[in-house]
Design a protein around this motif. Structure first.
Motif, short mmCIF file in Angstrom:
data_model
loop_
_atom_site.label_atom_id
_atom_site.label_comp_id
_atom_site.label_asym_id
_atom_site.label_seq_id
_atom_site.Cartn_x
_atom_site.Cartn_y
_atom_site.Cartn_z
N SER A 244 -5.02 5.04 0.46
CA SER A 244 -4.52 3.93 -0.34
C SER A 244 -5.00 2.60 0.26
CB SER A 244 -2.99 4.00 -0.36
OG SER A 244 -2.45 2.96 -1.10
N VAL B 81 0.86 -1.19 0.00
CA VAL B 81 0.00 0.00 0.00
C VAL B 81 0.90 1.25 0.00
CG1 VAL B 81 -1.58 1.23 1.55
CG2 VAL B 81 -1.88 -1.22 1.17
N LYS C 119 -8.40 1.37 -0.68
CA LYS C 119 -8.58 0.84 -2.05
C LYS C 119 -8.36 -0.67 -2.11
CE LYS C 119 -7.85 5.15 -4.33
NZ LYS C 119 -6.87 6.15 -3.91
N VAL C 120 -7.92 -1.27 -0.99
CA VAL C 120 -7.64 -2.72 -1.02
C VAL C 120 -8.86 -3.47 -0.52
CG1 VAL C 120 -6.06 -4.54 -0.32
CG2 VAL C 120 -5.26 -2.17 -0.38
N THR D 277 -1.23 -1.51 -4.61
CA THR D 277 -2.08 -0.39 -5.02
C THR D 277 -1.21 0.53 -5.89
OG1 THR D 277 -1.41 0.93 -3.13
CG2 THR D 277 -3.37 -0.43 -2.83
N ASP D 278 -1.73 1.70 -6.25
CA ASP D 278 -0.91 2.68 -6.95
C ASP D 278 0.16 3.18 -5.97
OD1 ASP D 278 -0.08 4.61 -8.87
OD2 ASP D 278 -1.12 6.11 -7.66
#
Ligand SMILES: Cc1ncc(COP(=O)(O)O)c(C=O)c1O
Length: 356
Positions: free
Chosen positions: A110, A98, A113-114, A317-318
Protein backbone atom coordinates in the motif's frame (compact mmCIF):
# COMPACT_ATOMS: atom_id res chain seq x y z
CA UNK A 1 -13.57 -5.06 38.42
CA UNK A 2 -10.76 -6.51 36.32
CA UNK A 3 -9.32 -3.52 34.47
CA UNK A 4 -8.34 -3.74 30.82
CA UNK A 5 -4.95 -2.36 31.81
CA UNK A 6 -3.32 -0.66 34.76
CA UNK A 7 0.19 0.47 35.71
CA UNK A 8 2.39 -2.00 37.57
CA UNK A 9 3.89 0.02 40.43
CA UNK A 10 5.95 -1.78 43.07
CA UNK A 11 7.34 -0.75 46.46
CA UNK A 12 10.78 -0.32 44.75
CA UNK A 13 9.19 2.25 42.43
CA UNK A 14 7.77 4.14 45.40
CA UNK A 15 11.11 4.01 47.21
CA UNK A 16 12.91 5.32 44.14
CA UNK A 17 10.57 8.33 43.91
CA UNK A 18 10.73 8.90 47.66
CA UNK A 19 14.56 8.72 47.68
CA UNK A 20 14.66 11.30 44.94
CA UNK A 21 12.25 13.62 46.80
CA UNK A 22 14.40 13.40 49.91
CA UNK A 23 17.60 14.14 48.01
CA UNK A 24 17.09 17.92 48.02
CA UNK A 25 17.21 18.10 44.23
CA UNK A 26 15.38 20.71 42.21
CA UNK A 27 12.69 18.37 40.86
CA UNK A 28 13.31 19.51 37.29
CA UNK A 29 15.25 17.66 34.58
CA UNK A 30 18.86 16.82 35.47
CA UNK A 31 21.08 13.79 36.17
CA UNK A 32 18.39 11.11 36.55
CA UNK A 33 16.84 12.05 33.20
CA UNK A 34 20.27 11.85 31.54
CA UNK A 35 20.75 8.45 33.15
CA UNK A 36 17.34 7.28 31.87
CA UNK A 37 18.11 8.58 28.36
CA UNK A 38 21.47 6.78 28.33
CA UNK A 39 19.98 3.52 29.58
CA UNK A 40 17.12 3.48 27.05
CA UNK A 41 19.55 4.41 24.22
CA UNK A 42 21.88 1.55 25.25
CA UNK A 43 18.97 -0.89 25.52
CA UNK A 44 17.81 -0.23 21.94
CA UNK A 45 21.33 0.31 20.60
CA UNK A 46 20.95 3.97 19.64
CA UNK A 47 23.59 6.66 20.18
CA UNK A 48 21.29 9.43 21.40
CA UNK A 49 18.07 9.77 23.38
CA UNK A 50 16.10 12.88 24.30
CA UNK A 51 13.38 12.70 26.97
CA UNK A 52 10.27 14.82 26.33
CA UNK A 53 6.90 15.26 28.09
CA UNK A 54 4.99 12.63 26.05
CA UNK A 55 4.93 10.49 22.93
CA UNK A 56 2.87 12.98 20.92
CA UNK A 57 5.48 15.69 21.41
CA UNK A 58 8.18 13.10 20.64
CA UNK A 59 6.65 12.42 17.18
CA UNK A 60 6.19 16.15 16.54
CA UNK A 61 9.83 16.88 17.43
CA UNK A 62 11.06 13.96 15.32
CA UNK A 63 9.22 15.42 12.31
CA UNK A 64 10.43 18.98 12.92
CA UNK A 65 14.04 17.88 13.50
CA UNK A 66 13.86 15.93 10.19
CA UNK A 67 12.88 19.14 8.39
CA UNK A 68 9.31 17.98 7.70
CA UNK A 69 7.05 21.00 7.26
CA UNK A 70 4.36 22.68 5.22
CA UNK A 71 3.93 21.06 1.80
CA UNK A 72 5.60 17.76 2.79
CA UNK A 73 3.69 14.47 2.62
CA UNK A 74 3.95 11.93 5.43
CA UNK A 75 2.58 8.37 5.18
CA UNK A 76 0.81 7.02 8.27
CA UNK A 77 -0.93 3.63 8.80
CA UNK A 78 -4.73 3.64 9.03
CA UNK A 79 -4.68 1.79 12.35
CA UNK A 80 -2.82 3.70 15.05
CA UNK A 81 -3.54 5.92 18.00
CA UNK A 82 -4.67 9.39 16.96
CA UNK A 83 -1.40 11.02 18.18
CA UNK A 84 0.52 9.64 15.19
CA UNK A 85 -1.50 11.57 12.60
CA UNK A 86 -2.12 14.61 14.80
CA UNK A 87 1.63 15.14 15.22
CA UNK A 88 1.92 15.27 11.40
CA UNK A 89 -0.88 17.84 11.20
CA UNK A 90 0.71 19.80 14.09
CA UNK A 91 4.01 19.91 12.16
CA UNK A 92 2.11 21.54 9.27
CA UNK A 93 2.65 18.59 6.90
CA UNK A 94 0.08 16.59 4.92
CA UNK A 95 -0.68 13.05 6.12
CA UNK A 96 -1.39 10.31 3.59
CA UNK A 97 -3.26 7.37 5.13
CA UNK A 98 -1.97 3.95 4.06
CA UNK A 99 -3.54 0.49 4.53
CA UNK A 100 -2.17 -2.14 6.93
CA UNK A 101 -1.38 -5.83 6.35
CA UNK A 102 -2.55 -8.73 8.52
CA UNK A 103 -0.07 -7.80 11.28
CA UNK A 104 -2.00 -4.51 11.51
CA UNK A 105 1.21 -2.63 10.72
CA UNK A 106 1.68 -0.49 7.59
CA UNK A 107 1.47 -2.50 4.37
CA UNK A 108 4.52 -2.10 2.12
CA UNK A 109 2.38 -2.76 -0.98
CA UNK A 110 0.00 0.00 0.00
CA UNK A 111 2.90 2.37 0.81
CA UNK A 112 4.39 1.76 -2.64
CA UNK A 113 1.19 3.16 -4.18
CA UNK A 114 1.80 6.63 -2.68
CA UNK A 115 3.82 8.85 -5.01
CA UNK A 116 6.22 11.54 -3.78
CA UNK A 117 6.26 11.15 -0.04
CA UNK A 118 8.83 12.89 2.14
CA UNK A 119 8.45 10.78 5.29
CA UNK A 120 6.90 7.59 6.63
CA UNK A 121 5.83 6.93 10.20
CA UNK A 122 6.00 3.19 10.83
CA UNK A 123 4.12 1.96 13.92
CA UNK A 124 5.00 -1.48 15.39
CA UNK A 125 1.40 -1.70 16.55
CA UNK A 126 0.79 -3.67 19.71
CA UNK A 127 4.42 -4.88 19.65
CA UNK A 128 4.14 -6.59 16.24
CA UNK A 129 6.83 -5.53 13.82
CA UNK A 130 5.18 -6.43 10.48
CA UNK A 131 7.19 -5.31 7.45
CA UNK A 132 9.25 -2.77 9.40
CA UNK A 133 12.60 -3.97 8.05
CA UNK A 134 11.35 -4.05 4.44
CA UNK A 135 9.87 -0.56 4.83
CA UNK A 136 13.22 0.61 6.21
CA UNK A 137 14.91 -0.72 3.02
CA UNK A 138 12.29 0.91 0.83
CA UNK A 139 12.73 4.30 2.55
CA UNK A 140 16.52 4.04 2.27
CA UNK A 141 16.27 3.29 -1.47
CA UNK A 142 13.88 6.16 -2.12
CA UNK A 143 15.57 8.63 0.23
CA UNK A 144 12.43 8.97 2.36
CA UNK A 145 12.69 9.94 6.06
CA UNK A 146 11.61 7.03 8.26
CA UNK A 147 10.31 7.72 11.78
CA UNK A 148 9.34 4.82 14.03
CA UNK A 149 6.44 5.39 16.42
CA UNK A 150 7.34 2.68 18.90
CA UNK A 151 4.93 3.86 21.62
CA UNK A 152 3.69 0.28 22.17
CA UNK A 153 6.85 -1.60 21.41
CA UNK A 154 9.58 -1.11 24.02
CA UNK A 155 10.91 -4.67 24.43
CA UNK A 156 9.93 -5.92 20.96
CA UNK A 157 12.41 -6.59 18.15
CA UNK A 158 12.63 -6.88 14.37
CA UNK A 159 14.47 -10.22 14.60
CA UNK A 160 17.84 -8.97 15.90
CA UNK A 161 17.12 -5.24 15.89
CA UNK A 162 15.22 -3.69 18.79
CA UNK A 163 12.12 -1.55 18.29
CA UNK A 164 13.33 1.97 18.93
CA UNK A 165 16.15 1.60 16.41
CA UNK A 166 14.34 1.66 13.04
CA UNK A 167 14.87 4.54 10.63
CA UNK A 168 16.50 7.87 11.45
CA UNK A 169 14.38 8.66 14.53
CA UNK A 170 12.25 6.54 16.85
CA UNK A 171 9.96 7.44 19.70
CA UNK A 172 8.62 5.85 22.90
CA UNK A 173 5.76 6.80 25.21
CA UNK A 174 5.65 6.14 28.96
CA UNK A 175 2.00 6.69 29.90
CA UNK A 176 0.50 4.42 32.60
CA UNK A 177 -0.72 1.75 30.14
CA UNK A 178 2.61 1.37 28.30
CA UNK A 179 5.22 -1.36 28.88
CA UNK A 180 6.95 0.92 31.41
CA UNK A 181 5.57 4.16 32.79
CA UNK A 182 6.56 7.39 34.47
CA UNK A 183 3.06 8.86 34.57
CA UNK A 184 3.54 10.80 31.36
CA UNK A 185 6.71 10.93 29.30
CA UNK A 186 8.21 10.25 25.93
CA UNK A 187 11.59 9.85 24.28
CA UNK A 188 13.12 10.43 20.85
CA UNK A 189 16.08 8.26 19.79
CA UNK A 190 18.57 8.62 16.97
CA UNK A 191 22.08 7.74 15.82
CA UNK A 192 22.57 11.07 14.07
CA UNK A 193 24.38 13.79 16.03
CA UNK A 194 22.88 16.59 13.90
CA UNK A 195 19.34 15.42 14.54
CA UNK A 196 20.17 15.04 18.23
CA UNK A 197 21.43 18.63 18.41
CA UNK A 198 18.30 19.89 16.64
CA UNK A 199 16.10 18.04 19.14
CA UNK A 200 18.01 19.53 22.08
CA UNK A 201 17.80 23.03 20.55
CA UNK A 202 14.04 22.89 20.06
CA UNK A 203 13.54 21.26 23.46
CA UNK A 204 15.57 23.76 25.49
CA UNK A 205 14.77 27.26 24.10
CA UNK A 206 17.57 27.01 21.50
CA UNK A 207 20.09 28.46 23.96
CA UNK A 208 23.51 29.39 22.65
CA UNK A 209 24.93 27.28 25.46
CA UNK A 210 23.71 25.73 28.69
CA UNK A 211 22.41 28.37 31.18
CA UNK A 212 22.83 31.17 28.58
CA UNK A 213 19.98 33.57 27.89
CA UNK A 214 21.29 34.24 24.43
CA UNK A 215 19.38 32.19 21.85
CA UNK A 216 20.44 30.86 18.43
CA UNK A 217 16.83 31.08 17.22
CA UNK A 218 13.30 29.98 18.04
CA UNK A 219 12.98 27.26 20.66
CA UNK A 220 10.50 26.00 23.24
CA UNK A 221 10.49 24.10 26.53
CA UNK A 222 9.89 20.35 26.27
CA UNK A 223 11.86 19.29 29.35
CA UNK A 224 10.59 16.68 31.79
CA UNK A 225 11.47 16.26 35.50
CA UNK A 226 13.89 14.04 37.39
CA UNK A 227 10.91 13.21 39.60
CA UNK A 228 9.39 11.35 36.62
CA UNK A 229 12.76 9.85 35.71
CA UNK A 230 13.20 8.46 39.24
CA UNK A 231 10.12 6.34 38.46
CA UNK A 232 11.19 5.71 34.86
CA UNK A 233 14.57 4.31 35.96
CA UNK A 234 13.00 2.02 38.50
CA UNK A 235 10.45 0.79 35.94
CA UNK A 236 13.17 0.28 33.32
CA UNK A 237 15.09 -1.95 35.73
CA UNK A 238 12.06 -4.30 35.60
CA UNK A 239 11.64 -4.24 31.82
CA UNK A 240 12.81 -7.84 31.29
CA UNK A 241 10.37 -8.98 33.97
CA UNK A 242 7.50 -7.06 32.32
CA UNK A 243 8.37 -8.55 28.93
CA UNK A 244 8.26 -12.04 30.41
CA UNK A 245 4.92 -11.30 32.11
CA UNK A 246 3.37 -9.98 28.89
CA UNK A 247 4.53 -13.07 26.98
CA UNK A 248 3.20 -15.38 29.70
CA UNK A 249 -0.11 -13.57 29.68
CA UNK A 250 -0.48 -14.11 25.92
CA UNK A 251 0.55 -17.78 26.34
CA UNK A 252 -2.07 -18.34 29.03
CA UNK A 253 -4.84 -16.74 26.96
CA UNK A 254 -3.70 -18.78 23.92
CA UNK A 255 -3.95 -21.99 25.91
CA UNK A 256 -7.48 -21.13 27.00
CA UNK A 257 -9.03 -19.57 23.90
CA UNK A 258 -9.66 -20.83 20.38
CA UNK A 259 -6.79 -19.88 18.03
CA UNK A 260 -9.22 -18.49 15.53
CA UNK A 261 -9.82 -15.45 17.77
CA UNK A 262 -6.25 -14.78 18.88
CA UNK A 263 -3.41 -13.71 16.64
CA UNK A 264 0.02 -15.07 17.42
CA UNK A 265 3.20 -13.10 18.12
CA UNK A 266 6.68 -13.99 16.95
CA UNK A 267 8.97 -14.95 19.79
CA UNK A 268 11.01 -11.75 19.33
CA UNK A 269 7.86 -9.61 19.74
CA UNK A 270 6.34 -8.54 23.06
CA UNK A 271 2.54 -8.40 23.17
CA UNK A 272 1.36 -5.06 24.53
CA UNK A 273 -2.39 -5.83 24.59
CA UNK A 274 -4.24 -9.11 24.03
CA UNK A 275 -6.16 -8.48 20.82
CA UNK A 276 -9.25 -10.65 20.39
CA UNK A 277 -10.57 -10.86 16.81
CA UNK A 278 -14.36 -11.06 16.85
CA UNK A 279 -16.14 -12.34 13.76
CA UNK A 280 -18.17 -9.13 13.39
CA UNK A 281 -18.64 -5.67 14.85
CA UNK A 282 -21.90 -6.92 16.36
CA UNK A 283 -20.22 -9.78 18.14
CA UNK A 284 -17.61 -7.37 19.54
CA UNK A 285 -20.31 -5.11 20.97
CA UNK A 286 -22.12 -8.07 22.54
CA UNK A 287 -18.93 -9.55 24.01
CA UNK A 288 -17.93 -6.16 25.42
CA UNK A 289 -21.32 -5.84 27.19
CA UNK A 290 -21.33 -9.47 28.36
CA UNK A 291 -17.87 -9.13 29.93
CA UNK A 292 -18.82 -5.82 31.54
CA UNK A 293 -21.65 -7.60 33.37
CA UNK A 294 -19.04 -10.02 34.71
CA UNK A 295 -16.94 -7.08 35.99
CA UNK A 296 -14.41 -7.46 33.21
CA UNK A 297 -13.35 -4.27 31.48
CA UNK A 298 -12.34 -4.50 27.81
CA UNK A 299 -11.70 -1.82 25.21
CA UNK A 300 -12.42 -1.46 21.49
CA UNK A 301 -9.15 -1.23 19.58
CA UNK A 302 -8.42 1.96 17.64
CA UNK A 303 -11.04 2.85 15.04
CA UNK A 304 -9.40 3.44 11.65
CA UNK A 305 -8.11 6.97 11.12
CA UNK A 306 -10.23 7.14 7.96
CA UNK A 307 -13.38 6.74 10.08
CA UNK A 308 -12.68 9.92 12.10
CA UNK A 309 -14.96 12.68 10.87
CA UNK A 310 -12.33 15.44 10.98
CA UNK A 311 -9.94 13.43 8.79
CA UNK A 312 -12.32 12.93 5.84
CA UNK A 313 -10.40 15.19 3.45
CA UNK A 314 -7.00 13.58 4.03
CA UNK A 315 -5.35 11.82 1.04
CA UNK A 316 -5.60 8.03 1.30
CA UNK A 317 -4.84 4.78 -0.49
CA UNK A 318 -7.35 1.92 -0.77
CA UNK A 319 -8.10 1.13 2.91
CA UNK A 320 -10.50 -1.79 2.55
CA UNK A 321 -8.61 -4.18 4.83
CA UNK A 322 -7.94 -1.79 7.73
CA UNK A 323 -11.45 -0.35 7.68
CA UNK A 324 -12.94 -3.83 8.03
CA UNK A 325 -10.59 -5.36 10.59
CA UNK A 326 -10.42 -2.36 12.93
CA UNK A 327 -14.11 -2.73 13.79
CA UNK A 328 -13.75 -6.30 15.02
CA UNK A 329 -10.94 -6.18 17.58
CA UNK A 330 -11.51 -6.12 21.32
CA UNK A 331 -8.63 -5.65 23.76
CA UNK A 332 -8.97 -8.12 26.63
CA UNK A 333 -7.51 -7.41 30.11
CA UNK A 334 -3.78 -7.17 29.46
CA UNK A 335 -2.19 -5.86 32.62
CA UNK A 336 1.00 -7.36 34.09
CA UNK A 337 -0.82 -7.19 37.46
CA UNK A 338 -3.27 -9.94 36.45
CA UNK A 339 -3.08 -13.19 38.41
CA UNK A 340 -3.39 -16.62 36.79
CA UNK A 341 -6.86 -16.82 38.35
CA UNK A 342 -7.89 -13.50 36.78
CA UNK A 343 -6.90 -14.76 33.32
CA UNK A 344 -8.74 -18.05 33.93
CA UNK A 345 -11.83 -16.07 34.96
CA UNK A 346 -11.70 -13.83 31.87
CA UNK A 347 -11.02 -16.77 29.53
CA UNK A 348 -13.89 -18.83 30.84
CA UNK A 349 -16.24 -15.83 30.59
CA UNK A 350 -15.18 -15.40 26.95
CA UNK A 351 -15.66 -19.13 26.27
CA UNK A 352 -19.08 -19.10 27.92
CA UNK A 353 -20.10 -16.19 25.72
CA UNK A 354 -18.91 -18.01 22.58
CA UNK A 355 -20.73 -21.24 23.53
CA UNK A 356 -24.04 -19.49 24.04
C1 LIG B 1 0.97 4.40 18.73
C2 LIG B 1 0.98 5.60 19.63
N1 LIG B 1 1.68 6.68 19.26
C3 LIG B 1 1.73 7.78 20.04
C4 LIG B 1 1.08 7.84 21.24
C5 LIG B 1 1.12 9.10 22.04
O1 LIG B 1 1.84 8.96 23.22
P1 LIG B 1 1.48 9.90 24.48
O2 LIG B 1 0.17 9.45 25.01
O3 LIG B 1 2.62 9.65 25.41
O4 LIG B 1 1.44 11.29 23.96
C6 LIG B 1 0.36 6.74 21.69
C7 LIG B 1 -0.34 6.77 22.99
O5 LIG B 1 -0.97 5.84 23.42
C8 LIG B 1 0.29 5.59 20.86
O6 LIG B 1 -0.41 4.51 21.23
Amino acid sequence: MINQVEPNISSEDMESVSRYMQSGSWITEHKLTKDLEDKVATYVDRKYAVAVPNGTIAIYLALIASGIRDGHKVAVPNITMIATINAIIWAGAEPVIVDVDNTLCMSLDSLKKVPEINAVIFVPLNGRVGSGLEIQEYCKDKDIVLIEDSAHALGSSYLNQKCGSLGSLSIFSFTPHKIITMGQGGMVLSDDENLYQKLIDIKTFNREKDKSDVHKGFGLNFKITDLQSSLGLSQLSKLEEFIKMKKNLHRQYSNNLNDKYLKSFNEYETPWFIDFYCISENQREELYLYLKQKNIETRFSYPSLSSQSYLQNIEKTDLTFSEKVSNNILWLPSSTNLSREDVEYVSSAVNNFLEN
